[in-house]
Structure formats: C-alpha cells, structure tokens
Write a protein that holds these residues in place. Sequence first.
Motif, PDB file in Angstrom:
ATOM      1  N   PHE A   1       0.771  -1.231  -0.017  1.00 15.01           N
ATOM      2  CA  PHE A   1       0.063  -0.230   0.024  1.00 15.01           C
ATOM      3  C   PHE A   1       0.891   1.362   0.102  1.00 15.01           C
ATOM      4  CE2 PHE A   1      -2.516  -3.251   1.775  1.00 15.01           C
ATOM      5  CZ  PHE A   1      -3.749  -3.160   1.287  1.00 15.01           C
ATOM      6  N   ARG A   2       0.399   2.259  -0.900  1.00 14.76           N
ATOM      7  CA  ARG A   2       1.324   3.368  -0.887  1.00 14.76           C
ATOM      8  C   ARG A   2       0.244   4.413  -0.751  1.00 14.76           C
ATOM      9  NH1 ARG A   2       5.338   2.181  -5.997  1.00 14.76           N
ATOM     10  NH2 ARG A   2       6.471   0.503  -5.159  1.00 14.76           N
ATOM     11  N   GLY A   3       0.826   5.693   0.041  1.00 16.65           N
ATOM     12  CA  GLY A   3       0.038   7.047   0.210  1.00 16.65           C
ATOM     13  C   GLY A   3      -1.528   6.645   0.738  1.00 16.65           C
ATOM     14  N   ARG A   4      -2.521   7.181  -0.127  1.00 18.84           N
ATOM     15  CA  ARG A   4      -3.892   7.016   0.511  1.00 18.84           C
ATOM     16  C   ARG A   4      -4.216   5.526   0.359  1.00 18.84           C
ATOM     17  NH1 ARG A   4      -6.796  12.142  -2.626  1.00 18.84           N
ATOM     18  NH2 ARG A   4      -5.569  13.778  -1.743  1.00 18.84           N
TER      19      ARG A   4
ATOM     20  N   GLN B   1      -3.312   3.292   1.825  1.00 19.39           N
ATOM     21  CA  GLN B   1      -3.254   2.653   3.105  1.00 19.39           C
ATOM     22  C   GLN B   1      -4.672   2.701   3.928  1.00 19.39           C
ATOM     23  OE1 GLN B   1       0.428   3.700   5.633  1.00 19.39           O
ATOM     24  NE2 GLN B   1       1.158   4.801   3.496  1.00 19.39           N
ATOM     25  N   SER B   2      -5.330   3.467   3.609  1.00 24.34           N
ATOM     26  CA  SER B   2      -6.742   3.884   4.010  1.00 24.34           C
ATOM     27  C   SER B   2      -7.713   2.783   3.508  1.00 24.34           C
ATOM     28  CB  SER B   2      -7.113   5.199   4.110  1.00 24.34           C
ATOM     29  OG  SER B   2      -7.407   5.625   2.811  1.00 24.34           O
ATOM     30  N   ARG B   3      -7.410   2.134   2.567  1.00 24.22           N
ATOM     31  CA  ARG B   3      -8.395   1.123   2.017  1.00 24.22           C
ATOM     32  C   ARG B   3      -7.890  -0.148   1.940  1.00 24.22           C
ATOM     33  NH1 ARG B   3     -11.524   3.250  -1.822  1.00 24.22           N
ATOM     34  NH2 ARG B   3     -12.652   1.293  -1.741  1.00 24.22           N
ATOM     35  N   PRO B   4      -7.643  -0.903   3.199  1.00 21.63           N
ATOM     36  CA  PRO B   4      -7.188  -2.267   3.259  1.00 21.63           C
ATOM     37  C   PRO B   4      -7.902  -3.229   2.690  1.00 21.63           C
ATOM     38  CG  PRO B   4      -7.920  -1.385   5.517  1.00 21.63           C
ATOM     39  CD  PRO B   4      -7.750  -0.273   4.399  1.00 21.63           C
ATOM     40  N   GLU B   5      -9.386  -2.931   2.626  1.00 21.72           N
ATOM     41  CA  GLU B   5     -10.228  -3.925   2.105  1.00 21.72           C
ATOM     42  C   GLU B   5      -9.865  -4.122   0.628  1.00 21.72           C
ATOM     43  OE1 GLU B   5     -12.148   0.137   1.202  1.00 21.72           O
ATOM     44  OE2 GLU B   5     -11.035  -0.760   3.083  1.00 21.72           O
ATOM     45  N   LEU B   6      -8.975  -3.255  -0.221  1.00 20.26           N
ATOM     46  CA  LEU B   6      -8.645  -3.515  -1.505  1.00 20.26           C
ATOM     47  C   LEU B   6      -7.726  -4.779  -1.520  1.00 20.26           C
ATOM     48  CD1 LEU B   6      -8.388   0.146  -2.984  1.00 20.26           C
ATOM     49  CD2 LEU B   6     -10.181  -1.246  -3.156  1.00 20.26           C
ATOM     50  N   GLY B   7      -6.993  -4.635  -0.587  1.00 17.70           N
ATOM     51  CA  GLY B   7      -5.755  -5.593  -0.520  1.00 17.70           C
ATOM     52  C   GLY B   7      -6.338  -6.931   0.035  1.00 17.70           C
ATOM     53  N   TYR B   8      -7.457  -7.153   0.728  1.00 16.87           N
ATOM     54  CA  TYR B   8      -8.077  -7.963   1.064  1.00 16.87           C
ATOM     55  C   TYR B   8      -8.676  -8.837   0.307  1.00 16.87           C
ATOM     56  CZ  TYR B   8     -10.801 -11.299   4.018  1.00 16.87           C
ATOM     57  OH  TYR B   8     -11.265 -12.579   4.603  1.00 16.87           O
TER      58      TYR B   8
ATOM     59  N   PHE C   1      -3.817 -24.050  -0.962  1.00 18.05           N
ATOM     60  CA  PHE C   1      -4.662 -23.490  -0.024  1.00 18.05           C
ATOM     61  C   PHE C   1      -3.957 -22.321   1.038  1.00 18.05           C
ATOM     62  CE2 PHE C   1      -1.710 -26.462   1.978  1.00 18.05           C
ATOM     63  CZ  PHE C   1      -1.351 -26.027   3.215  1.00 18.05           C
ATOM     64  N   VAL C   2      -4.677 -21.579   1.629  1.00 13.38           N
ATOM     65  CA  VAL C   2      -4.455 -20.741   2.302  1.00 13.38           C
ATOM     66  C   VAL C   2      -3.830 -20.886   3.713  1.00 13.38           C
ATOM     67  CG1 VAL C   2      -5.221 -18.204   3.838  1.00 13.38           C
ATOM     68  CG2 VAL C   2      -6.174 -18.957   1.524  1.00 13.38           C
ATOM     69  N   GLU C   3      -2.472 -20.934   3.713  1.00 13.29           N
ATOM     70  CA  GLU C   3      -1.861 -21.498   4.962  1.00 13.29           C
ATOM     71  C   GLU C   3      -1.853 -20.404   6.107  1.00 13.29           C
ATOM     72  OE1 GLU C   3       2.716 -22.515   5.660  1.00 13.29           O
ATOM     73  OE2 GLU C   3       1.791 -23.937   4.681  1.00 13.29           O
ATOM     74  N   SER C   4      -1.630 -19.203   5.835  1.00 14.06           N
ATOM     75  CA  SER C   4      -1.861 -18.152   6.654  1.00 14.06           C
ATOM     76  C   SER C   4      -2.527 -16.979   6.276  1.00 14.06           C
ATOM     77  CB  SER C   4      -0.529 -17.529   7.023  1.00 14.06           C
ATOM     78  OG  SER C   4      -0.358 -16.406   7.743  1.00 14.06           O
ATOM     79  N   ASN C   5      -3.585 -16.641   6.922  1.00 13.21           N
ATOM     80  CA  ASN C   5      -4.908 -15.789   6.321  1.00 13.21           C
ATOM     81  C   ASN C   5      -4.266 -14.371   6.122  1.00 13.21           C
ATOM     82  OD1 ASN C   5      -7.291 -17.563   6.305  1.00 13.21           O
ATOM     83  ND2 ASN C   5      -7.138 -17.462   8.356  1.00 13.21           N
ATOM     84  N   PRO C   6      -4.727 -13.261   5.531  1.00 10.34           N
ATOM     85  CA  PRO C   6      -4.238 -12.164   5.198  1.00 10.34           C
ATOM     86  C   PRO C   6      -4.078 -11.355   6.676  1.00 10.34           C
ATOM     87  CG  PRO C   6      -6.157 -12.697   3.731  1.00 10.34           C
ATOM     88  CD  PRO C   6      -6.017 -13.744   4.677  1.00 10.34           C
ATOM     89  N   LYS C   7      -2.998 -10.819   6.684  1.00 13.58           N
ATOM     90  CA  LYS C   7      -2.798 -10.026   7.903  1.00 13.58           C
ATOM     91  C   LYS C   7      -2.187  -8.567   7.708  1.00 13.58           C
ATOM     92  CE  LYS C   7       1.054 -12.429   9.470  1.00 13.58           C
ATOM     93  NZ  LYS C   7       1.561 -13.380  10.551  1.00 13.58           N
ATOM     94  N   GLN C   8      -2.425  -7.462   8.195  1.00  8.38           N
ATOM     95  CA  GLN C   8      -1.493  -6.325   8.065  1.00  8.38           C
ATOM     96  C   GLN C   8      -0.292  -6.330   8.744  1.00  8.38           C
ATOM     97  OE1 GLN C   8      -3.429  -3.990   6.214  1.00  8.38           O
ATOM     98  NE2 GLN C   8      -2.125  -2.806   6.009  1.00  8.38           N
ATOM     99  N   ASP C   9       0.736  -5.897   7.845  1.00  3.04           N
ATOM    100  CA  ASP C   9       2.047  -5.932   8.469  1.00  3.04           C
ATOM    101  C   ASP C   9       2.742  -4.522   7.895  1.00  3.04           C
ATOM    102  OD1 ASP C   9       4.674  -6.236   9.543  1.00  3.04           O
ATOM    103  OD2 ASP C   9       5.099  -7.520   7.876  1.00  3.04           O
ATOM    104  N   GLY C  10       2.486  -3.564   8.987  1.00  2.00           N
ATOM    105  CA  GLY C  10       2.969  -2.270   8.648  1.00  2.00           C
ATOM    106  C   GLY C  10       2.051  -1.627   7.273  1.00  2.00           C
ATOM    107  N   ARG C  11       2.811  -1.270   6.382  1.00  2.00           N
ATOM    108  CA  ARG C  11       2.015  -0.641   5.038  1.00  2.00           C
ATOM    109  C   ARG C  11       1.818  -1.870   4.135  1.00  2.00           C
ATOM    110  NH1 ARG C  11       5.609   4.597   3.044  1.00  2.00           N
ATOM    111  NH2 ARG C  11       5.480   5.726   4.996  1.00  2.00           N
TER     112      ARG C  11
END
Length: 234
Positions: free
Chosen positions: A130-133, A135-142, A157-167
């Motif tokens: 995520f860059r700039g603005r 970062q306020s839309r984490p649902e896009l990445g998810y 398969f998903v071994e580790s579910n999506p999680k936020q790590d800084g940016r």
Amino acid sequence: MWCYRGGSISTEPRINDRIRVPEVRLVGPSGEQVGIVPLAKALELAQEYDLDLVEVAASARPPVCKLMDYGKFKYESAMKAREARKNQAHTVIKEMKLRPKIDPHDYDTKKGHVVRFLKQGDKVKITIMFRGREQSRPELGYRLLQRLASDVEDLGFVESNPKQDGRNMIMVLGPHKKKTEAMAEARQAQEARKAEAKANPGKSQNAADSDSDPDAVDSDVVDVEAPAEEPAEA
C-alpha cells in the motif's frame, strides 16, 4: 592438565595397523561370525583375503572388526549420501508482490508465477504493498488476496490468512502437492523430453531447454533456511 587445542576430530574408523587392541570380535567378508580372535590373526586373515580389517564397533568389548574392501565401502557410502542430498526437498518460500490497483494483465502474469510455484511444491508469500492514500483502503488488498486464493485453490490453500504488516498485507499459500512429489514429476517430465528429443533429432531443442529450469530467471525466491532478501518486484 589436558588441554584441547582445536582442530578436527576424525570420524573415520580405524583400519588395519591403526587398530590397537589385543583381540577383536571378527566378522567375515560375507557377514559371517568368525568369533573372538587375536589381532595378529585377524590381520593375517585380512591379508589372505586381500581385504582390510575395519573396526566397526569400537565401543564393544572386544571391539568388533570386519573384513571388507574399505576403499569400495567409502565410495559406495559417498554415492548413497550424494543421492540422498539430490532427492532432499528443501523448504523454500517464494514471494510475489502486488499493488492493490494492479491492472488485469499484470495480475494474470503474477498469478501465472504463483501457479508455477505451487505446482513445484513451494509455498508462496503474497505481499500487497500500500502506498499513500491506499493505506486507508485495506479492504482493496484483502479482496485481491481472496481473489488470488480462489483462482489457485485447485493447486494450493491459504496457510496463513491475510494480515496487516505495517504498510503491507501478507498472505501465505501452501501447495496441495508435496515438494518431493513435485520434484519426482519434474524429473519424469525432463526424462520424457529427453527421450522425445532423442527420438526426433531434427526437432528444435529450444522449447525443451527453456522448460528445463523455469526458475532460472526468477529472483522472487526466499529460502527459509537462510536470511531472507527482499525480492525485486516482478
């Protein structure tokens, strides 16, 4: 006072004149039990058979020694160890980086890399940057991670579910296929290509050569057994 001054400690067994005991429990060249005999007699038998007297159990009382061709034994042991290393499957994690607003062509390209990695039996770490603005839309990445997981669900398969790590937002995909199975299939495919090329010598080898090592130009690799280097964005 005894003092250890360093240096390597030999793990080689004692053979022939290096054996320093009065008697040994002797095993013949075919594995037959000869019994407890004086060391001189054991050495005499070794010369008679043109073999080596090798101490195979130094801690036994008396030590167990066997008549064998020690040079041949070392060679065969080295070949077995080499084959074991060749078939050993190293656990690696390959990383792929994406942007939240990735265009369809780039998405298809990077999804193709992920598919190839999973087919090879490797885990894949997907990083959304995520860059700039953004970062306020984490649902896009998810949503992007969920879409990718759905697109490759037949391979991983998903071994580790999506999680936020800084940016960044991170997800880890694991392959359904074991690494050893993937390696075996790759070797079979390579042998099949070689056989086909041999049967059709006039056919160009370019396709077979390009497929022989699909990771040759790929730098998005992180070995979990070594310090991780941040891969260049594909």
